[in-house]
Scaffold this motif. Structure first.
Motif, short mmCIF file in Angstrom:
data_model
loop_
_atom_site.label_atom_id
_atom_site.label_comp_id
_atom_site.label_asym_id
_atom_site.label_seq_id
_atom_site.Cartn_x
_atom_site.Cartn_y
_atom_site.Cartn_z
N PRO A 106 -14.44 -24.82 22.13
CA PRO A 106 -14.63 -25.78 21.03
C PRO A 106 -14.74 -27.20 21.54
N ALA A 107 -15.30 -28.07 20.71
CA ALA A 107 -15.38 -29.49 21.06
C ALA A 107 -13.99 -30.11 21.03
N ALA A 108 -13.11 -29.54 20.21
CA ALA A 108 -11.73 -30.03 20.12
C ALA A 108 -10.84 -28.95 19.54
N VAL A 109 -9.59 -28.99 19.95
CA VAL A 109 -8.55 -28.17 19.32
C VAL A 109 -7.55 -29.15 18.73
N ILE A 110 -7.22 -28.97 17.47
CA ILE A 110 -6.32 -29.87 16.77
C ILE A 110 -5.12 -29.08 16.29
N VAL A 111 -3.92 -29.57 16.59
CA VAL A 111 -2.69 -28.90 16.16
C VAL A 111 -1.94 -29.84 15.22
N ASP A 112 -1.87 -29.46 13.96
CA ASP A 112 -1.20 -30.27 12.95
C ASP A 112 0.31 -30.00 12.99
N ASP A 113 1.11 -31.08 13.02
CA ASP A 113 2.58 -30.99 13.05
C ASP A 113 3.05 -30.14 14.22
#
Length: 232
Positions: A106-113
């Motif tokens: 992926p272009a980015a991996v985002i982890v919320d909290d």
């Protein structure tokens, strides 16, 4: 870089060149999930690739993100933001442990909290240490860094992959700042201005004196994420 958390004119945003780990930290209910989601939309739009948004299903359903003012909910780019639900730090570990097996990074991996996935009780059972959750965080951050580095080596000139985490803090800085500084290249904090708006700024010392040091002032109004101004 602060512009990347908002819906801006693409020509006004400098090319994304941070292939490391980024942290966004702020008090509860300040719009962090909305900022992360807009970041995901921007990365998917500019890269033409997908973005993985990792979160707790219950938390996302209870507090869904608000889109930036002017963003059309029917945009095709939203289909490239892939939601992945996990419930604990073991889910994060399993995802990044198998990251190198992906055919398409992926272009980015985002982890919320991010820290919300580390249960003190389960960490104590695993590590038997008074600072078990901190120890678990260090192990996961090391794994994440290795995974993102591997992805960027494989991608080469085809693009980049970065990791964006969010955290909740009550004071001026994240509680685990001493841990984050070891693994994270860019740290953004959010503070209220006392008048209903919030200030987003980069506190990374390596970024001082550059455009990265700019502060974004924003608010949540009528269920929209509204960028009010960006100042030096």
């Amino acid at each position: 870089m602060a512009e990347r958390f908002f819906s801006c004119n693409p020509t006004a945003v400098p090319p994304f060149d941070d292939a490391g780990i980024i942290l966004l930290s702020g008090p509860a209910c300040c719009g962090k999930t909305s900022l992360l989601f807009q970041f995901a939309i921007n990365r998917a739009a500019e890269s033409g690739r997908h973005v993985v948004f990792i979160c707790s299903k219950g938390r996302l359903e209870n507090s869904p993100p608000f889109l930036s003012q002017g963003v059309d909910p029917s945009l095709n780019v939203l289909q490239r933001v892939q939601i992945k639900y996990i419930e604990d730090d073991e889910g994060i570990r399993k995802y990044f442990a198998a990251f190198h097996l992906l055919d398409d990074f992926p272009a980015a991996v985002i982890v919320d909290d991010f820290t919300g996935f580390f249960s003190e009780r389960s960490c104590q059972q695993r590590y038997g240490n008074t600072r078990a959750s901190d120890l678990a965080m260090v192990h996961i951050l090391a794994l994440c860094q290795n995974a993102i580095t591997h992805a960027n080596v494989k991608l080469g000139t085809l693009g980049s992959c970065n990791l964006l985490l969010s955290d909740v803090h009550q004071g001026d800085n994240p509680r685990s700042l001493f841990i984050y500084k070891r693994w994270i290249s860019s740290i953004y904090t959010i503070q209220g201005d006392g008048l209903g708006s919030y200030l987003l700024k980069n506190i990374s010392t390596s970024q001082s004196g550059t455009k990265e040091a700019r502060t974004a002032k924003y608010s949540i109004a009528l269920q929209y994420l509204v960028l009010e101004e960006i100042k030096e």
